[in-house]
Design an enzyme around this catalytic site. Sequence first.
Site, PDB file in Angstrom:
ATOM      1  N   ASN A   1      -2.208  -8.479  -2.100  1.00 34.00           N
ATOM      2  CA  ASN A   1      -3.258  -8.389  -3.114  1.00 34.00           C
ATOM      3  C   ASN A   1      -3.248  -7.066  -3.880  1.00 34.00           C
ATOM      4  O   ASN A   1      -3.850  -6.968  -4.950  1.00 34.00           O
ATOM      5  CB  ASN A   1      -4.636  -8.621  -2.486  1.00 34.00           C
ATOM      6  CG  ASN A   1      -4.928  -7.660  -1.346  1.00 34.00           C
ATOM      7  OD1 ASN A   1      -4.122  -7.533  -0.422  1.00 34.00           O
ATOM      8  ND2 ASN A   1      -6.067  -7.001  -1.392  1.00 34.00           N
ATOM      9  N   HIS A   2      -2.571  -6.067  -3.344  1.00 31.02           N
ATOM     10  CA  HIS A   2      -2.518  -4.780  -4.049  1.00 31.02           C
ATOM     11  C   HIS A   2      -1.291  -4.653  -4.976  1.00 31.02           C
ATOM     12  O   HIS A   2      -1.014  -3.570  -5.481  1.00 31.02           O
ATOM     13  CB  HIS A   2      -2.519  -3.626  -3.045  1.00 31.02           C
ATOM     14  CG  HIS A   2      -3.844  -3.439  -2.371  1.00 31.02           C
ATOM     15  ND1 HIS A   2      -4.938  -2.935  -3.033  1.00 31.02           N
ATOM     16  CD2 HIS A   2      -4.263  -3.718  -1.113  1.00 31.02           C
ATOM     17  CE1 HIS A   2      -5.975  -2.895  -2.185  1.00 31.02           C
ATOM     18  NE2 HIS A   2      -5.597  -3.368  -1.033  1.00 31.02           N
TER      19      HIS A   2
ATOM     20  N   HIS B   1       0.112 -13.198   3.452  1.00 30.65           N
ATOM     21  CA  HIS B   1      -0.831 -12.096   3.287  1.00 30.65           C
ATOM     22  C   HIS B   1      -2.237 -12.669   3.103  1.00 30.65           C
ATOM     23  O   HIS B   1      -2.585 -13.154   2.025  1.00 30.65           O
ATOM     24  CB  HIS B   1      -0.401 -11.285   2.061  1.00 30.65           C
ATOM     25  CG  HIS B   1      -1.027  -9.936   1.990  1.00 30.65           C
ATOM     26  ND1 HIS B   1      -0.584  -8.874   2.718  1.00 30.65           N
ATOM     27  CD2 HIS B   1      -2.075  -9.462   1.284  1.00 30.65           C
ATOM     28  CE1 HIS B   1      -1.306  -7.795   2.459  1.00 30.65           C
ATOM     29  NE2 HIS B   1      -2.231  -8.134   1.582  1.00 30.65           N
TER      30      HIS B   1
ATOM     31  N   ASN C   1       0.817  -1.220   0.000  1.00 30.73           N
ATOM     32  CA  ASN C   1       0.000   0.000   0.000  1.00 30.73           C
ATOM     33  C   ASN C   1       0.847   1.264   0.000  1.00 30.73           C
ATOM     34  O   ASN C   1       0.354   2.350   0.334  1.00 30.73           O
ATOM     35  CB  ASN C   1      -0.906   0.039   1.241  1.00 30.73           C
ATOM     36  CG  ASN C   1      -1.726  -1.214   1.436  1.00 30.73           C
ATOM     37  OD1 ASN C   1      -1.467  -2.006   2.347  1.00 30.73           O
ATOM     38  ND2 ASN C   1      -2.686  -1.410   0.573  1.00 30.73           N
TER      39      ASN C   1
ATOM     40  N   HIS D   1      -2.166  -7.979   5.941  1.00 31.17           N
ATOM     41  CA  HIS D   1      -3.374  -7.718   5.142  1.00 31.17           C
ATOM     42  C   HIS D   1      -4.527  -7.065   5.913  1.00 31.17           C
ATOM     43  O   HIS D   1      -5.229  -6.228   5.364  1.00 31.17           O
ATOM     44  CB  HIS D   1      -3.916  -8.960   4.442  1.00 31.17           C
ATOM     45  CG  HIS D   1      -5.142  -8.707   3.627  1.00 31.17           C
ATOM     46  ND1 HIS D   1      -5.166  -7.856   2.539  1.00 31.17           N
ATOM     47  CD2 HIS D   1      -6.419  -9.161   3.753  1.00 31.17           C
ATOM     48  CE1 HIS D   1      -6.382  -7.832   2.028  1.00 31.17           C
ATOM     49  NE2 HIS D   1      -7.162  -8.588   2.748  1.00 31.17           N
TER      50      HIS D   1
ATOM     51  N   HIS E   1      -4.391  -5.089   8.412  1.00 31.28           N
ATOM     52  CA  HIS E   1      -3.967  -3.767   8.891  1.00 31.28           C
ATOM     53  C   HIS E   1      -4.185  -3.585  10.391  1.00 31.28           C
ATOM     54  O   HIS E   1      -4.052  -2.458  10.888  1.00 31.28           O
ATOM     55  CB  HIS E   1      -4.641  -2.646   8.093  1.00 31.28           C
ATOM     56  CG  HIS E   1      -4.119  -2.506   6.693  1.00 31.28           C
ATOM     57  ND1 HIS E   1      -4.154  -1.335   5.988  1.00 31.28           N
ATOM     58  CD2 HIS E   1      -3.528  -3.402   5.874  1.00 31.28           C
ATOM     59  CE1 HIS E   1      -3.615  -1.507   4.792  1.00 31.28           C
ATOM     60  NE2 HIS E   1      -3.235  -2.767   4.699  1.00 31.28           N
TER      61      HIS E   1
HETATM   62 FE   FE2 Z   1      -2.483  -3.880   3.035  1.00 28.83          FE
HETATM   63 FE   FE2 Z   2      -3.730  -6.632   1.442  1.00 27.52          FE
END
Ligand code: FE2
Ligand code: FE2
Lengths: 266, 266, 266, 266
Positions: free
Chosen positions: B67-68, B151, B40, B176, B178
Amino acid sequence: MRILFVGDVMGEPGQEMLEQYLPLVKHKYRPQVTIVNGENATHGRGINERVYKKILKSGADIITMGNHTWDNREIHDFIDDAKKLIRPANFSAHKVPGKGYAIININQIKLAVLNLQGRVFMNPSDDPFAVAEKIITELQEKTDVIFVDFHAETTSEKEAFAWYFAGKVSAVLGTHTHVQTNDARILPGGTAFLSDVGFTGPYNGILGMKRENVIERFLNQMPTRFEVDETGPQTFSACLVDVNDSNGQAKRIETLQINPDHPWMD
Amino acid sequence: MRILFVGDVMGEPGQEMLEQYLPLVKHKYRPQVTIVNGENATHGRGINERVYKKILKSGADIITMGNHTWDNREIHDFIDDAKKLIRPANFSAHKVPGKGYAIININQIKLAVLNLQGRVFMNPSDDPFAVAEKIITELQEKTDVIFVDFHAETTSEKEAFAWYFAGKVSAVLGTHTHVQTNDARILPGGTAFLSDVGFTGPYNGILGMKRENVIERFLNQMPTRFEVDETGPQTFSACLVDVNDSNGQAKRIETLQINPDHPWMD
Amino acid sequence: MRILFVGDVMGEPGQEMLEQYLPLVKHKYRPQVTIVNGENATHGRGINERVYKKILKSGADIITMGNHTWDNREIHDFIDDAKKLIRPANFSAHKVPGKGYAIININQIKLAVLNLQGRVFMNPSDDPFAVAEKIITELQEKTDVIFVDFHAETTSEKEAFAWYFAGKVSAVLGTHTHVQTNDARILPGGTAFLSDVGFTGPYNGILGMKRENVIERFLNQMPTRFEVDETGPQTFSACLVDVNDSNGQAKRIETLQINPDHPWMD
Amino acid sequence: MRILFVGDVMGEPGQEMLEQYLPLVKHKYRPQVTIVNGENATHGRGINERVYKKILKSGADIITMGNHTWDNREIHDFIDDAKKLIRPANFSAHKVPGKGYAIININQIKLAVLNLQGRVFMNPSDDPFAVAEKIITELQEKTDVIFVDFHAETTSEKEAFAWYFAGKVSAVLGTHTHVQTNDARILPGGTAFLSDVGFTGPYNGILGMKRENVIERFLNQMPTRFEVDETGPQTFSACLVDVNDSNGQAKRIETLQINPDHPWMD
Ligand SMILES: [Fe+2]
Ligand SMILES: [Fe+2]
Ligand SMILES: [Fe+2]
Ligand SMILES: [Fe+2]
Ligand SMILES: [Fe+2]
Ligand SMILES: [Fe+2]
Ligand SMILES: [Fe+2]
Ligand SMILES: [Fe+2]
């Protein structure tokens, strides 16, 4: 007042942890009220009357539930009369038994306990934000001390819920993931928040279930019957919240764990 | 060796926290290696070359993703040459750029860092258990010190993964959600485990995003553009793992947070 | 050759429809081979040996499966020896019994039948595109006539799969939604395609299950036991594909239904 | 009265099909009213005022929407004044613009058109069964002719919805999957039902989007921008329902497709 909240009690091992440690924890921390999430209390799935009574006898004042509410069919035998049991208030309004909140008197002070369930990555339910808004507005006419067990999967829904109701309720404590988070804090307006309290039960299982079964399903995606891990050490996961009775604002929040990595110390 | 792992760095605020605190944390805790999840890092979505280099300059040795990974298209400009960047190894094998693990030398000791992504409530990917098993078997021929950033969304998949590879890797640290979890422990066989390290960025947003936008979407389910919350205090979430270099077994795991509720103390 | 494919046979009512109409359909349309999806054949969930044999006796040459493959535990008693039963080929490779494709001889021509399962809104499985690509490449060395039962939820995954393998296989026929679609066509390269063949069983249930139970769950989101609707009229859903034996290209595709709204006509 | 319902119009190609065929279809079949689902009308995502007016000019009387309602931000410029546009009635009640149903007069007969969205495998929304029950009860005081566009993913939710409201509304026609189903029938009590009407737009795309992009995402799970396929042949998907004006019961339901596999015949 000081509120003790114990996370999802899981099967026999969880019941035993409650029986053994609730008296000790109460003796040490002196909460005025004890709330216990019991959605996994009977064999990991739902709750029956025997276990409902046992948990009350162990020292719970109110029992909250979650997505496993209806897993044990025996709940239908007693839920209508179970004054100390609440289930998510945002379950469908269509002929669903039980109630979503309860008000109890603690030394002349009214404490409202409200149970809600999230929608992200969970079965459909009525909008928890809208339902909570309506109920909380009503409850605020009766008391300033409102405690919410928000049973949800994602951290985003939990944080959004807590921030949205910050200043309107005394505490938003999350349940469901069975893992205690490390984000306890007091949000502006005096709302105690913790994403997840964690669970109470087998410490070496996976979310309290036998490891072999759960791992096997991840490996081959074939159905396996999940069973509560009845062997090995246990964990007790809880949270303490101190609320200012005069305005309902939380002053302090602290997490608690009892397990081999966090041994009990009197 | 001592490994420092910093959770999902979120936008400018997260980059600044790294810049400010990584030197202080390193000075105090003396890790030999620093791993940072950067999925992120650029405006909350993915990473571009400028930020990749900035995070390395702030003190990271390896950057992991999630995933990002592909959210910022500029990643395609540099991923093929980015020796210190890894993305989940179980992304499809079909022409996907980048690599899923890296081996670095820390004082004559080889450290393998492996990144994987869960499948429950996430986009489809190759089986993380099968892919990890294959890669870990290969890595074990080269080193005993294997660190995994797993993750994933659910606690069940994280716990299942960690228990399955317990004794085979030095650490399975989750990312993941957060939100840092409170379940750091050493599993049998010497595998350090933590469900989620938490994230590094805006402390009063929702997972680091501006609160108003996220709450609005929960209230009305209408699309809103999520933006990194650039105001207010920040949080720094990390985890320290001590590994026995001779056999790769973790000896100690400790979480770390720096934010208004956990102020930095030298 | 002419291939008859019958969609998900559901419980006793589905078995009876097969017994009654398969001979009539065969007599009228003269297919050289009959493939039947049997994932719901025993009480709506999975298949046992008795029903496996019964369906073969009714006239099936090959039985395909889907996400319900393992629902009936008795499958483990006979799947290893069941030469005419295949289950999705992209189930995990980790010790999963059964096989994902079969080759049978139809008048000197080899027909390969391949079963796969989608991933969107379904349980995790190995990548159906990658697994299919590998298997189809192998099968192409043996035969030009390849038939695929792609068991999937979404129309997008079904269309993407069919277009990707257009020209490489003779037919991609979908199953799983239990509702026949109206999009039968021949894609470029000679691949017959239909998003979903529909199912064979109770016509007035919901996907073949008793209406009351399914509706009740939608109304109150409480668990109800779904049971095959054993009363009322039945439906038979199928598809006929004509393949050019010399190159494996489909020439014609036609859907078939037998139920009160589509009465059987000899 | 005879109702013509045209499924999800997709981008420019879909608009052109409407412009070209709506007059011909109307001339041939003589419907008294035409309803068009427009959730994908502007570049595949939502609708803006220009396209709203264009579709009305092509011959639509009412435009329904779905999960893509808010994708094009320009909808906010005109939705409050758009008398002929409805969006799912079970969207959150929290400050969401637009309305969920409309009543129009067709030769002295009132026709109520109601739009709803499913919840299974879709974003959270209010309970479509509960919302529909409330609205339909109100509408029944004004008219017997009630038409429902139920925009949903799964066949189970669509069938359950239709059976639950069988006898209470004139038609439940599904949209969203972009693939026409072959299950048109009249349920007991005179409710016309079709799981999905299908869509109107590019015939050789995937749900109307360019094939390459969609397939690429299935192959590598990396983000690609989906764009309406602007080349090649088109499809027109619709459904005709004949309703007895005196009691609102449907007498006849028939599907319609115009595309290379179903060429238009006057
Ligand atoms: Fe994240
Ligand atoms: Fe994530
Ligand atoms: Fe639980
Ligand atoms: Fe739960
Ligand atoms: Fe099925
Ligand atoms: Fe299925
Ligand atoms: Fe659509
Ligand atoms: Fe849609």
